[in-house]
Design an enzyme around this catalytic site. Structure first.
Site, PDB file in Angstrom:
ATOM      1  CB  CYS A 130     -10.036   0.667  -6.530  1.00 35.10           C
ATOM      2  SG  CYS A 130      -8.450   0.677  -5.647  1.00 35.10           S
ATOM      3  CG  ASP A 157     -12.847   3.810 -12.024  1.00 35.48           C
ATOM      4  OD1 ASP A 157     -12.898   2.797 -11.303  1.00 35.48           O
ATOM      5  OD2 ASP A 157     -12.348   4.886 -11.644  1.00 35.48           O
ATOM      6  CG  HIS A 199      -8.382   4.184  -8.771  1.00 40.24           C
ATOM      7  ND1 HIS A 199      -9.297   3.713  -7.857  1.00 40.24           N
ATOM      8  CD2 HIS A 199      -9.086   4.384  -9.923  1.00 40.24           C
ATOM      9  CE1 HIS A 199     -10.484   3.647  -8.410  1.00 40.24           C
ATOM     10  NE2 HIS A 199     -10.384   4.043  -9.672  1.00 40.24           N
TER      11      HIS A 199
END
Length: 660
Positions: free
Chosen positions: A412, A472, A456
């Site tokens: 991430c 995302d 995250h």
């Protein structure tokens, strides 16, 4: 002037008791220190115990141990001073303290110093394990002190643990009621009179900066960071984005929070109709930054919102915190972007990632003014060609170029950082948002558990008429291109908190920890005021609490007085039966005087009451033989003991003139 008399030297059994108390006190402290530091101190403690097992170490060796261990602790703490360093220094000194234990006085000094360690542990952790180990250390220390008292009194016998425990239990029973009264009823203040020293070593967790590739240790840490209870409907797991630090500034390597934006007014939002009402139980982080479900509608008491809806506490969170929050997904989020914020959301350092910027300019030329088309094109590229893995190489100066065009693999941090740089290069205001994603629903307590491994990072881009929109890029990776995840390394934990491997035993353990947090750590001044509310009474004010504490404390002191004046329980069954028979004679005015032997007492009773004297004389002779001349062991001795106890219990003197 004559030398002061020295205390007697230690026998081996007493030395071992002192060492056991020191080891038990050191254990909970070591469990809260960093692994390398704790391992170093533990190894030194074992070496010192082996060296001083029979006699104290030489003074030169003690000096070398002290200097080297103190230097090691300071080096491992990077010469930063705070709670961690202070506790580590205490642990180090306790580890080498046995090396100078030669006399009974030294042993007492060791145990007295050791008792500081379990109490200092609570500066680092207030969990049930630390409490249980601290209580065990206190128990062993009390047993050791009892052994020291016996040795000083000249009693070289070795009573069994079963015989020592009642006396220790008596001491504990004296103090527990007053302790509980002070914990529950002594008036608490909303804030302490003094601050707890800062920690020298930062706790693992979210920070105000992010460097791609540095979150691997955090994402492998299953330590809980918050527990959430929803009032009403809960969002789906894929909707759970726990918003934390928002990062605007990029220096070519790391993303950081700017200092200028925190005092700006909160950006306008138009929330959707969906509402989520929940209570967060947040583990201590020593930071002011909190997290909240994206997006919080308002700041609860004791917190405030920054311009980008980051939730900030008024003080660093050194203890467990509990917050009631309402959140809603935004329909529009800051539809009008001020020029200063637009500039900050487009800024890139010069001289970095030329290939990425060239691609961004190409996409801009091809898409015209359609920002959404550029975002969709980037997401389609990631979905088609990129892979998710935790095994990533160390990137160089042009880290984004290397990730987007050479490796095309990462997690991430890499995806969000590269995506925001690409968007800024195309002229789209964007920023990195860090926090947690997902969570695990504990079916036992019906609450959601978010761990550090759920950390995250995602992106937010600003689009006309919509404002800030969450994107995302990590979630866009095609499932067949996910190679190395947390499930491969730590079963039961995943990037989005999928905890299918968590067993019911772990669920029960975390539920018990949550109960501990609620019942003990979460008992603050506000809850103390409402202590008697379940009984239908109004909240207690300061005077009411003081009066209630005074009453409970008075009862506890009376309990201590009664226990301290009450004769201790006699472990020997023969002595218990003998004393019970003495109390029966005392009711007739014929009790044994403190200066009388058993034989003298029996003769005095025989003179006053001939009808009782003959039986009492026989019993006194049997008692004297058992007490002072008995040499039998094994089954025969046990049989004689039981027979004498039965005879003493059966002998019941009667008042004069009463017929049998």
């Amino acid at each position: 002037m004559a030398d002061a008399p020295r205390t007697p030297p230690l026998d081996q059994a007493t030395r071992h008791w002192a060492f056991a108390a020191g080891a038990a006190s050191l254990t909970p402290m070591l469990l809260q220190l960093p692994n390398v530091m704790a391992g170093t101190i533990a190894a030194c403690a074992i070496a010192v115990a082996a060296l001083a097992w029979r006699q104290p170490a030489h003074s030169l060796i003690r000096l070398l141990l002290a200097v080297s261990l103190v230097g090691t602790v300071l080096a491992l703490s990077r010469f930063s001073f705070g709670r961690d360093t202070g506790c580590a220094m205490l642990a180090a000194m306790l580890a080498i303290k046995p090396s100078e234990t030669a006399t009974l006085r030294d042993a007492r000094s060791l145990v007295g110093f050791a008792l500081f360690a379990p109490f200092a542990t609570f500066l680092l952790d207030q969990g049930p394990l630390s409490l249980a180990l601290g209580l065990l250390a206190t128990l062993i220390s009390l047993l050791a002190l009892q052994r020291f008292a016996d040795v000083e009194a000249g009693d070289t016998s070795a009573p069994t643990l079963r015989h020592r425990l009642p006396a220790i239990g008596r001491l504990v029973a004296m103090g527990v009621p007053l302790t509980l009264a002070a914990f529950w009823l002594f008036p608490r203040m909303a804030t302490p009179l003094w601050g707890v020293p800062e920690r020298a070593l930062a706790r693992p967790g979210l920070s105000d900066s992010m460097t791609p590739g540095e979150w691997v240790d955090l994402m492998n840490d299953d330590t809980p960071t918050l527990r959430v209870r929803f009032f009403g409907a809960a969002p789906r797991q894929e909707q759970m984005y726990w918003r934390g630090p928002v990062l605007w500034q990029f220096d070519g390597r790391s993303w950081t929070q700017p200092g200028w934006y925190r005092n700006l007014p909160v950006a306008d939002t138009e929330p959707a109709e969906t509402r989520w009402d929940y209570e967060m139980e947040v583990e201590s982080t020593d930071r002011r930054q909190l997290v909240a479900l994206d997006l919080p509608l308002s700041a609860p008491a004791g917190t405030r919102l920054s311009i980008d809806h980051g939730l900030w506490a008024e003080h660093p969170q050194t203890t467990l915190g509990r917050w009631r929050v309402q959140s809603a997904p935004p329909r529009r989020y800051q539809a009008e972007l001020p020029q200063t914020l637009r500039h900050a959301a487009l800024e890139l350092p010069p001289g970095y990632n030329p290939r990425t910027l060239a691609l961004a300019r190409q996409w801009r030329a091809e898409a015209g003014a359609d920002d959404a088309a550029i975002v969709q094109r980037a997401m389609a590229w990631i979905r088609a060609e990129f892979a998710y893995t935790l095994d990533t190489p160390l990137l160089g100066r042009h880290a984004v170029d290397e990730f987007l065009f050479d490796y095309k693999q990462g997690f991430c941090e890499h995806f969000s950082s590269a995506f925001v740089v690409l968007m800024r290069g195309a002229g789209i205001p964007s920023r990195v948002v860090t926090g947690y994603a997902g969570g695990y629903r504990n079916p036992i307590g019906n609450y959601w558990l978010v761990r550090r491994s759920d950390a995250h990072a995602w992106a937010e881009v600003w689009l006309p008429d919509r404002g800030w929109v969450r994107v995302d890029p990590t979630a866009a990776v095609a499932p067949e291109r996910i190679y190395d995840t947390l499930e491969d390394r730590a079963p039961g934990a995943g990037m989005f908190g999928a905890a299918g491997g968590v067993t019911p035993l772990l669920d029960m353990g975390d539920w018990l920890r949550r109960g501990w947090n609620d019942f003990v750590l979460g008992f603050n001044a506000a809850r103390q005021q409402d202590l008697l509310k379940p009984l239908g009474m109004d909240p207690l004010g300061g005077r009411g609490l003081i009066a209630l504490f005074g009453a409970a404390g008075g009862l506890a002191l009376l309990w201590m007085l009664w226990l301290s004046t009450r004769e201790p329980h006699e472990a020997d069954p023969v002595l218990r039966a003998w004393h019970r028979m003495d109390r029966r004679y005392r009711r007739l005015g014929l009790g044994r005087e403190s200066h009388e032997t058993a034989d003298d007492w029996a003769r005095r009773v025989a003179t006053a009451r001939p009808d009782l004297g003959r039986d009492l004389l026989k019993l006194s002779h049997r008692f004297i033989n058992w007490r002072y001349a008995g040499t039998r062991t094994g089954r025969l001795a046990t049989h004689e003991q039981h027979d004498l106890v039965r005879a003493l219990k059966a002998h019941r003197p009667r008042p004069p003139g009463e017929r049998r």
